[in-house]
Write an enzyme that holds these catalytic residues in place. Structure first.
Site, PDB file in Angstrom:
ATOM      1  N   GLY A   1      26.398  45.794-123.441  1.00 30.76           N
ATOM      2  CA  GLY A   1      26.519  44.362-123.669  1.00 30.76           C
ATOM      3  C   GLY A   1      27.481  43.657-122.733  1.00 30.76           C
TER       4      GLY A   1
ATOM      5  CD  GLU B   1      14.944  41.496-120.343  1.00 35.41           C
ATOM      6  OE1 GLU B   1      14.243  42.480-120.071  1.00 35.41           O
ATOM      7  OE2 GLU B   1      15.790  41.498-121.257  1.00 35.41           O
TER       8      GLU B   1
ATOM      9  NE  ARG C   1      25.006  56.035-123.137  1.00 36.10           N
ATOM     10  CZ  ARG C   1      25.036  55.361-124.269  1.00 36.10           C
ATOM     11  NH1 ARG C   1      25.020  56.017-125.426  1.00 36.10           N
ATOM     12  NH2 ARG C   1      25.092  54.046-124.283  1.00 36.10           N
TER      13      ARG C   1
END
Length: 443
Positions: A165, A200, A293
């Protein structure tokens, strides 16, 4: 199977990995900084190597020191946990070049998914839904304004190579776009990432839902259910649950199938997460990013599936076949317990004078600290993860209320009061919430 694993991480995730490594009869090697010398993970490993000062660049992020520690201790494999080197393709390649086993996906998969624009384009080609956005990097404000007009406001502005973020912002018009673009550009420069910016289409009233995938050694990609991560502050997760209370069975099936296609598109091996934004009103979704991950919130998937994801990672990395029943059962919620102000969420490190963890049916605590330890300002302030499991969401919420009330931490500031407040918030209890929930709680 290799016989020893170096955990290139710290705190609660290092303890959690050590638990599985030793439980499988393997030798666990820890690395630590001077600031972390007294933490439990250092004592719980079979062997521990001091890397250097508290500054991560001189300890946990010093590639040569970590590889040297593996060589000196005879460790045959390296598990990066999350953060630090976990999504660093160059480090993964260095591990392989040193003749060691990298417990994670191939460096090329990490590289492909590390650039958000490249990842978007790959996913679109693989038939995974993506939001309207930029297919090429945006580096100039004028270019951003042109693209935003094409996409249509509001737009999400974020760094192409950032994570967690960092630098994200929403623009509703050209004026706020200029501010968001500058903010994202500064964040990219500060954290050493690409200066490229991604735009976006922003989804109002969105839920953040992610799918846990596991790529097996034979090339099969499995989807192990989803996690709802919509409870966030500053675009960072605080509470996660599985299954998501905000999607229908039909949407769930489509998301899981898309996540498998995403993994197959990059030949994914090991544990990974396909993150999506869900339009709660339209019951539709778009690809957000792929984390190559283990996630902080992996315990909720472990609780509802009964699968030890770290053990699965180790077996896949060793080339072993993995057989498992990943059908989710029941419900689980994870609360991240941070050393931070529960109102403004600013870090509040300090020495732990009292630490009492809750217990009881369905309660799991993954912690990085004990009484007498100090939470320092050098690293992420996550102290523990309080996870609660039950047959139904209603049962889990009741158990969670008792568990939060029974978790005592004095010394550092902590966000347990926020967790208690959340559990009494009608919007959360109903399950009908979105990523704006915490902002509304603090407005």
């Amino acid at each position: 199977m290799f016989d020893s694993v170096l955990i290139a991480n710290r705190g609660e995730i290092a303890r959690r990995i050590i638990r599985t490594v030793r439980g499988m009869g393997l030798r666990a090697v820890a690395v630590y900084s001077e600031a972390d010398a007294d933490l439990p993970f250092v004592r719980e490993a079979d062997e521990a190597v001091l890397l250097g000062p508290a500054n991560p660049a001189q300890s946990y992020l010093d590639q040569e020191k970590v590889l040297l520690a593996a060589k000196e201790t005879g460790a045959q494999a390296i598990h990066p946990g999350y953060g630090f080197f976990s999504e660093n393709a160059d480090f993964a390649q260095a591990v392989l070049d040193a003749g060691l086993v990298w417990i994670g996906p191939a460096p090329e998969a990490i590289r492909q998914m590390g650039d958000k624009i490249n990842a978007r384009n790959l996913m679109e080609e693989a038939g995974v839904p993506v939001a309207a956005g930029t297919r090429e990097p945006v580096t100039e404000p004028a270019e951003a304004a042109k693209e935003a007009a094409r996409i249509g406001y509001p737009v999400m502005v974020k760094t192409a190579g950032g994570g967690g973020g960092i630098g994200m912002g929403v623009a509703y018009d050209e004026e706020s776009l200029a501010k968001a673009f500058e903010q994202a550009s500064r964040a990219a420069a500060r954290f050493g990432g690409t200066p490229a910016i991604l735009l976006e289409r922003y989804i109002e009233r969105a839920r953040h839902v992610e799918v846990q995938i596991l790529g097996l050694a034979d090339g099969t990609v499995l989807a192990l259910g989803e996690r709802d991560c919509s409870v966030q502050r500053r675009h960072q997760k605080v509470v996660e649950e599985s299954p998501s209370p905000g999607i229908t069975p039909e949407l769930r099936a489509r998301m899981l199938a898309a996540a498998v296609r995403a993994g197959e598109a990059v030949g994914y091996r090991g544990a990974g997460t396909v993150e999506c934004l869900v339009d709660a009103d339209a019951q539709d979704f778009v690809f957000l990013e792929m984390n190559t991950r283990l996630q902080v919130e992996h315990p909720v998937t472990e609780l509802v599936t009964g699968v030890d994801l770290v053990a699965a990672q180790l077996r896949v990395a060793a080339g072993e076949s993995v057989t498992l029943d990943a059908t989710p059962k029941g419900h689980a919620i994870e609360f991240r317990v941070y050393a931070e102000d529960p109102k403004r969420f600013f870090p509040g490190p300090g020495k732990i004078a009292e630490w009492r963890e809750p217990a009881g049916e369905g309660v799991r605590v993954d912690s990085g600290y004990l009484e007498g330890n100090t939470v320092t300002p050098f690293y992420d302030p996550l102290m523990a993860k309080l996870c609660v499991y039950g047959a139904t969401r209603a049962e889990v919420i009741e158990r969670a209320r008792a568990a939060v009330a029974g978790f005592t931490v004095t010394g550092p500031k902590n966000n347990l009061p926020f967790c208690a407040e959340l559990l009494d918030r009608a919007e959360f209890v109903s399950g009908d919430y979105d990523t704006g929930l915490v902002s509304r709680m603090r407005s």
